[in-house]
Motif scaffolding. Structure first.
Motif, PDB file in Angstrom:
ATOM      1  N   LYS A  28       0.969  -1.201   0.051  1.00 50.37           N
ATOM      2  CA  LYS A  28      -0.135   0.131   0.164  1.00 50.37           C
ATOM      3  C   LYS A  28       0.848   1.325  -0.047  1.00 50.37           C
ATOM      4  CE  LYS A  28      -4.146  -1.938   0.505  1.00 50.37           C
ATOM      5  NZ  LYS A  28      -5.064  -1.598  -0.681  1.00 50.37           N
ATOM      6  N   LYS A  29       0.387   2.312  -0.603  1.00 52.36           N
ATOM      7  CA  LYS A  29       1.015   3.556  -0.637  1.00 52.36           C
ATOM      8  C   LYS A  29       1.250   4.066   0.864  1.00 52.36           C
ATOM      9  CE  LYS A  29       0.849   8.356  -1.639  1.00 52.36           C
ATOM     10  NZ  LYS A  29      -0.212   9.470  -1.798  1.00 52.36           N
ATOM     11  N   GLY A  30       2.536   4.231   1.146  1.00 58.31           N
ATOM     12  CA  GLY A  30       2.752   4.936   2.756  1.00 58.31           C
ATOM     13  C   GLY A  30       3.548   3.827   3.391  1.00 58.31           C
ATOM     14  N   GLU A  31       3.130   2.327   2.919  1.00 57.68           N
ATOM     15  CA  GLU A  31       3.857   1.340   3.695  1.00 57.68           C
ATOM     16  C   GLU A  31       5.477   1.370   3.629  1.00 57.68           C
ATOM     17  OE1 GLU A  31       3.537  -3.470   3.120  1.00 57.68           O
ATOM     18  OE2 GLU A  31       1.788  -2.227   2.581  1.00 57.68           O
ATOM     19  N   LYS A  32       6.109   1.013   4.737  1.00 58.89           N
ATOM     20  CA  LYS A  32       7.676   0.837   4.576  1.00 58.89           C
ATOM     21  C   LYS A  32       7.952  -0.343   3.924  1.00 58.89           C
ATOM     22  CE  LYS A  32       8.041   3.259   9.148  1.00 58.89           C
ATOM     23  NZ  LYS A  32       8.335   3.005  10.453  1.00 58.89           N
ATOM     24  N   ILE A  33       9.062  -0.091   3.040  1.00 55.06           N
ATOM     25  CA  ILE A  33       9.289  -1.155   2.196  1.00 55.06           C
ATOM     26  C   ILE A  33      10.978  -1.594   2.349  1.00 55.06           C
ATOM     27  CG2 ILE A  33       7.327  -1.077   0.346  1.00 55.06           C
ATOM     28  CD1 ILE A  33       9.628   0.689  -1.065  1.00 55.06           C
ATOM     29  N   GLY A  34      11.604  -0.429   2.647  1.00 51.60           N
ATOM     30  CA  GLY A  34      13.125  -0.515   2.745  1.00 51.60           C
ATOM     31  C   GLY A  34      13.844   0.544   3.432  1.00 51.60           C
ATOM     32  N   GLN A  35      15.175   0.412   3.548  1.00 49.07           N
ATOM     33  CA  GLN A  35      16.023   1.459   4.156  1.00 49.07           C
ATOM     34  C   GLN A  35      16.868   2.002   3.108  1.00 49.07           C
ATOM     35  OE1 GLN A  35      17.218   0.135   8.266  1.00 49.07           O
ATOM     36  NE2 GLN A  35      16.331  -1.669   7.661  1.00 49.07           N
ATOM     37  N   GLY A  36      17.542   3.055   3.513  1.00 46.10           N
ATOM     38  CA  GLY A  36      18.553   3.782   2.960  1.00 46.10           C
ATOM     39  C   GLY A  36      19.372   4.325   3.871  1.00 46.10           C
ATOM     40  N   ILE A  37      20.853   3.664   3.742  1.00 51.37           N
ATOM     41  CA  ILE A  37      21.776   4.053   4.625  1.00 51.37           C
ATOM     42  C   ILE A  37      23.183   4.961   3.744  1.00 51.37           C
ATOM     43  CG2 ILE A  37      23.782   3.169   6.249  1.00 51.37           C
ATOM     44  CD1 ILE A  37      21.839   0.538   6.232  1.00 51.37           C
ATOM     45  N   PHE A  38      23.461   6.149   4.325  1.00 52.45           N
ATOM     46  CA  PHE A  38      24.384   6.806   3.641  1.00 52.45           C
ATOM     47  C   PHE A  38      25.686   6.218   3.962  1.00 52.45           C
ATOM     48  CE2 PHE A  38      21.103   9.912   3.241  1.00 52.45           C
ATOM     49  CZ  PHE A  38      21.050  10.331   2.049  1.00 52.45           C
ATOM     50  N   LEU A  39      26.743   6.053   3.069  1.00 54.24           N
ATOM     51  CA  LEU A  39      27.900   5.601   3.332  1.00 54.24           C
ATOM     52  C   LEU A  39      28.904   6.068   2.445  1.00 54.24           C
ATOM     53  CD1 LEU A  39      26.879   1.477   3.516  1.00 54.24           C
ATOM     54  CD2 LEU A  39      27.807   3.117   5.409  1.00 54.24           C
ATOM     55  N   PRO A  40      30.300   6.234   2.827  1.00 53.97           N
ATOM     56  CA  PRO A  40      31.526   6.551   2.167  1.00 53.97           C
ATOM     57  C   PRO A  40      31.948   5.416   1.631  1.00 53.97           C
ATOM     58  CG  PRO A  40      32.209   6.434   4.441  1.00 53.97           C
ATOM     59  CD  PRO A  40      30.562   6.071   4.511  1.00 53.97           C
ATOM     60  N   PHE A  41      32.694   5.637   0.444  1.00 51.76           N
ATOM     61  CA  PHE A  41      33.666   4.856  -0.247  1.00 51.76           C
ATOM     62  C   PHE A  41      34.799   5.058  -0.580  1.00 51.76           C
ATOM     63  CE2 PHE A  41      31.498   6.985  -3.772  1.00 51.76           C
ATOM     64  CZ  PHE A  41      32.346   7.217  -4.492  1.00 51.76           C
ATOM     65  N   LEU A  42      35.613   4.085  -0.835  1.00 53.64           N
ATOM     66  CA  LEU A  42      36.906   4.351  -1.032  1.00 53.64           C
ATOM     67  C   LEU A  42      37.311   4.005  -2.530  1.00 53.64           C
ATOM     68  CD1 LEU A  42      38.640   2.858   2.058  1.00 53.64           C
ATOM     69  CD2 LEU A  42      38.073   5.360   1.547  1.00 53.64           C
ATOM     70  N   LYS A  43      38.625   4.951  -3.201  1.00 48.81           N
ATOM     71  CA  LYS A  43      38.769   4.437  -4.531  1.00 48.81           C
ATOM     72  C   LYS A  43      40.305   3.861  -4.650  1.00 48.81           C
ATOM     73  CE  LYS A  43      36.205   8.447  -6.237  1.00 48.81           C
ATOM     74  NZ  LYS A  43      36.508   9.784  -6.862  1.00 48.81           N
ATOM     75  N   ALA A  44      40.371   3.129  -5.679  1.00 48.35           N
ATOM     76  CA  ALA A  44      41.662   2.340  -5.636  1.00 48.35           C
ATOM     77  C   ALA A  44      42.687   3.283  -6.327  1.00 48.35           C
ATOM     78  CB  ALA A  44      41.618   1.184  -6.863  1.00 48.35           C
ATOM     79  N   ASP A  45      43.919   3.054  -6.025  1.00 52.41           N
ATOM     80  CA  ASP A  45      45.108   3.909  -6.446  1.00 52.41           C
ATOM     81  C   ASP A  45      45.133   4.009  -7.892  1.00 52.41           C
ATOM     82  OD1 ASP A  45      46.318   4.166  -3.968  1.00 52.41           O
ATOM     83  OD2 ASP A  45      47.587   2.423  -4.049  1.00 52.41           O
ATOM     84  N   GLN A  46      44.785   3.000  -8.737  1.00 52.77           N
ATOM     85  CA  GLN A  46      44.788   3.074 -10.164  1.00 52.77           C
ATOM     86  C   GLN A  46      43.240   3.517 -10.606  1.00 52.77           C
ATOM     87  OE1 GLN A  46      45.104   0.100  -8.085  1.00 52.77           O
ATOM     88  NE2 GLN A  46      47.275  -0.191  -8.471  1.00 52.77           N
ATOM     89  N   ASP A  47      42.605   4.124 -10.002  1.00 48.91           N
ATOM     90  CA  ASP A  47      41.057   4.621  -9.932  1.00 48.91           C
ATOM     91  C   ASP A  47      41.147   5.130 -11.539  1.00 48.91           C
ATOM     92  OD1 ASP A  47      38.169   4.929  -9.433  1.00 48.91           O
ATOM     93  OD2 ASP A  47      38.676   6.907  -9.607  1.00 48.91           O
ATOM     94  N   GLU A  48      40.102   4.577 -12.323  1.00 46.06           N
ATOM     95  CA  GLU A  48      39.811   5.229 -13.452  1.00 46.06           C
ATOM     96  C   GLU A  48      38.220   4.957 -14.020  1.00 46.06           C
ATOM     97  OE1 GLU A  48      41.102   3.984 -18.028  1.00 46.06           O
ATOM     98  OE2 GLU A  48      42.717   3.937 -16.399  1.00 46.06           O
ATOM     99  N   SER A  49      37.649   5.825 -14.308  1.00 49.69           N
ATOM    100  CA  SER A  49      36.130   5.513 -14.558  1.00 49.69           C
ATOM    101  C   SER A  49      36.026   5.750 -16.027  1.00 49.69           C
ATOM    102  CB  SER A  49      35.198   6.766 -13.940  1.00 49.69           C
ATOM    103  OG  SER A  49      35.770   8.234 -14.546  1.00 49.69           O
ATOM    104  N   LEU A  50      34.705   5.003 -16.708  1.00 46.00           N
ATOM    105  CA  LEU A  50      34.622   5.130 -17.853  1.00 46.00           C
ATOM    106  C   LEU A  50      33.762   6.174 -18.493  1.00 46.00           C
ATOM    107  CD1 LEU A  50      33.478   1.282 -17.894  1.00 46.00           C
ATOM    108  CD2 LEU A  50      35.634   2.439 -18.719  1.00 46.00           C
ATOM    109  N   GLY A  51      33.640   7.091 -17.481  1.00 47.52           N
ATOM    110  CA  GLY A  51      32.741   8.409 -18.325  1.00 47.52           C
ATOM    111  C   GLY A  51      31.702   8.814 -17.431  1.00 47.52           C
ATOM    112  N   GLU A  52      30.578   9.720 -17.937  1.00 42.37           N
ATOM    113  CA  GLU A  52      29.800  10.379 -17.111  1.00 42.37           C
ATOM    114  C   GLU A  52      28.513   9.882 -17.144  1.00 42.37           C
ATOM    115  OE1 GLU A  52      30.086  13.152 -15.429  1.00 42.37           O
ATOM    116  OE2 GLU A  52      32.317  13.167 -15.817  1.00 42.37           O
TER     117      GLU A  52
END
Length: 168
Positions: free
Chosen positions: A133-157
């Motif tokens: 039903k609308k308004g019923e609790k369905i899950g949780q969200g937790i804000f977390l930090p993350f770390l990047k590798a020394d060789q970090d390389e992304s594929l774009g935007e």
């Protein structure tokens, strides 16, 4: 300057959507609610109700359901929002998060494809359909930090919305 938080997406502005809140002072997760009524069909009902032949794959008969929350989240560049199931969902309702854990990246916020609308992806492994039903609790969200590798390389935007960073 805003650090992290929640907003209602434009499509749900006038639909009485509340931003997620923590249930107690020590709770790590913010409770998300469904933005509309939904039915999560039983995978068994779906599977048995279709003619399964050589030309049809079982995967197509068993498809997760996206439950909208009407919410988007903003956060720092080196943070993410982890989406987790409510502990009572699998135990009492046979609802599991199809992707195990959801990951909302900081660049998902306000993306042009869907404004960063957060949805929970459920599969019902029980024998009966489950009504949310609308308004019923369905899950949780937790804000977390993350770390990047020394060789970090992304594929774009980011170029889209839900599942858009999938490079397959």
């Amino acid at each position: 300057m805003k650090k992290r938080g929640f907003e209602v997406v434009t499509a749900y502005q006038n639909k009485e959507i509340e931003v997620p809140k923590r249930a107690t002072h020590q709770a790590a997760g913010y409770d998300f609610a469904a933005a509309e009524d939904m039915v999560i069909p039983s995978i068994w009902k779906q599977w048995f109700s279709r003619r399964i032949g050589a030309e049809q794959k079982i995967e197509k008969a068993i498809k997760p359901v996206l439950v909208p929350t009407g919410i988007k989240a903003y956060m720092g560049e080196e943070e993410f929002l982890q989406l987790a199931n409510r502990s009572s969902n699998p135990l009492k309702r046979f609802l599991v998060l199809s992707n195990g854990v959801g990951v909302i990246d900081s660049d998902y916020y306000n993306n042009p494809a869907n404004e960063g609308h957060i949805m929970f992806q459920f599969t019902n492994v029980g024998l009966k359909d489950v009504q949310i039903k609308k308004g019923e609790k369905i899950g949780q969200g937790i804000f977390l930090p993350f770390l990047k590798a020394d060789q970090d390389e992304s594929l774009g935007e980011r170029t889209g919305g839900f599942g858009s960073s999938n490079q397959e």
